[in-house]
Design an enzyme around this catalytic site. Structure first.
Site, PDB file in Angstrom:
ATOM      1  CB  THR A  28      -0.908  -0.001   1.238  1.00  0.00           C
ATOM      2  OG1 THR A  28      -1.808  -1.116   1.154  1.00  0.00           O
ATOM      3  CG2 THR A  28      -1.714   1.289   1.356  1.00  0.00           C
ATOM      4  N   GLY A  29       0.409   2.296  -0.677  1.00  0.00           N
ATOM      5  CA  GLY A  29       1.144   3.553  -0.694  1.00  0.00           C
ATOM      6  C   GLY A  29       1.503   3.978  -2.104  1.00  0.00           C
ATOM      7  CB  THR A  31       6.692   3.314  -3.592  1.00  0.00           C
ATOM      8  OG1 THR A  31       7.126   4.559  -3.051  1.00  0.00           O
ATOM      9  CG2 THR A  31       7.809   2.744  -4.451  1.00  0.00           C
ATOM     10  N   GLY A  84       6.207  -0.700  -0.135  1.00  0.00           N
ATOM     11  CA  GLY A  84       7.024   0.475   0.126  1.00  0.00           C
ATOM     12  C   GLY A  84       7.418   0.552   1.590  1.00  0.00           C
ATOM     13  CG  ASP A  86       6.083   5.371   5.836  1.00  0.00           C
ATOM     14  OD1 ASP A  86       5.679   5.986   4.830  1.00  0.00           O
ATOM     15  OD2 ASP A  86       5.365   4.590   6.478  1.00  0.00           O
ATOM     16  CE  LYS A  96       5.256  -1.872   4.977  1.00  0.00           C
ATOM     17  NZ  LYS A  96       4.927  -0.870   3.932  1.00  0.00           N
ATOM     18  CD  GLU A 105       1.542  -1.417   4.546  1.00  0.00           C
ATOM     19  OE1 GLU A 105       1.510  -0.741   3.499  1.00  0.00           O
ATOM     20  OE2 GLU A 105       2.011  -0.989   5.623  1.00  0.00           O
TER      21      GLU A 105
END
EC number: 5.3.1.6
Length: 236
Positions: A28-29, A31, A84, A86, A96, A105
């Site tokens: 998720t996100g 990227t 992805g 953070d 994340k 995730e």
């Protein structure tokens, strides 16, 4: 070179890792969204995969791209997860959860034989903590849980503030599982393992955004002039 260009470059490097017939965890996100778009192109060209999405947003994006999906109940063992991050440090420890999907995730990543992170190189840090650490908590007793999280943070040697995450309209964010999110603005986490253990000891904490010992590799894209240079941390 823009941030979206770098995210796409990292996603492009990850696409060859996806083999025909794979059971694939899909992150998720922003990227991960770049990866989903590229994966959709491969699927339309004949690649056969089955994806397990880590959020409702990812499910919708995959369906839009025509990527076949299943649930983790249907496919409890996955070959690979692409997601992805953070933040990622030199030991492949991650923060994340900026996209509010940390619980799903982590469940999906843990069910996978391998997890590969894709990100632009700005996510690579020496010490985790500049990005706020998300902690997913049960709504019941959230005040007491927040106080206990504050004590856990202090006991782990961290200093900072804890805030409940709000959306753009100023309303409390709820995860897909119906839980609240606390953001720990710590600046620096000197011992991620110690903080993880302290947070896990708090009743009411459902999950936290420290991913420790989960990622196998990170694909990082950096700009050099008008070109994207991709490096790999760990082993693909």
């Amino acid at each position: 070179m823009s941030a979206p260009d770098l995210k796409r470059a990292a996603a492009e490097r990850a696409i060859p890792l996806v083999e025909d017939g794979m059971r694939l965890g899909i992150g998720t996100g922003s990227t991960a969204a770049a990866f989903i778009a590229l994966l959709g192109e491969r699927v339309r060209a004949g690649l056969t995969v089955t994806g397990v999405p880590t959020s409702e947003a990812t499910r919708i994006a995959c369906e839009r791209e025509g990527i076949p999906l299943a649930t983790l109940e249907e496919l409890p063992e996955l070959d690979l997860t692409i997601d992805g991050a953070d933040e990622v440090d030199g030991n492949l420890r991650l923060i994340k959860g900026g996209g509010a999907a940390l619980l799903r995730e982590k469940i999906v990543a843990a069910a996978s034989r391998r997890m590969v992170v894709i990100a632009d190189a700005s996510k690579r840090v020496e010490t985790l903590g500049a990005f706020p650490l998300p902690v997913e908590v049960n709504l019941f007793g959230i005040g007491a849980t927040t106080r206990a999280v504050e004590a856990a943070v202090a006991a782990a040697g961290c200093i900072g503030e804890i805030v409940r995450r709000l959306d753009k309209a100023g309303q409390p964010v709820l995860t897909d599982g119906g839980h609240a999110l606390l953001d720990l603005r710590l600046g620096r986490i000197p011992d991620p393992e110690a903080l993880s253990a302290r947070l896990w000891a708090v009743p009411g904490v459902v999950e936290h955004g420290l991913f420790l010992g989960i990622a196998d590799a990170a694909i990082l894209a950096a700009a050099e002039g008008d070109q994207a240079v991709v490096s790999v941390l760990g082993r693909l």
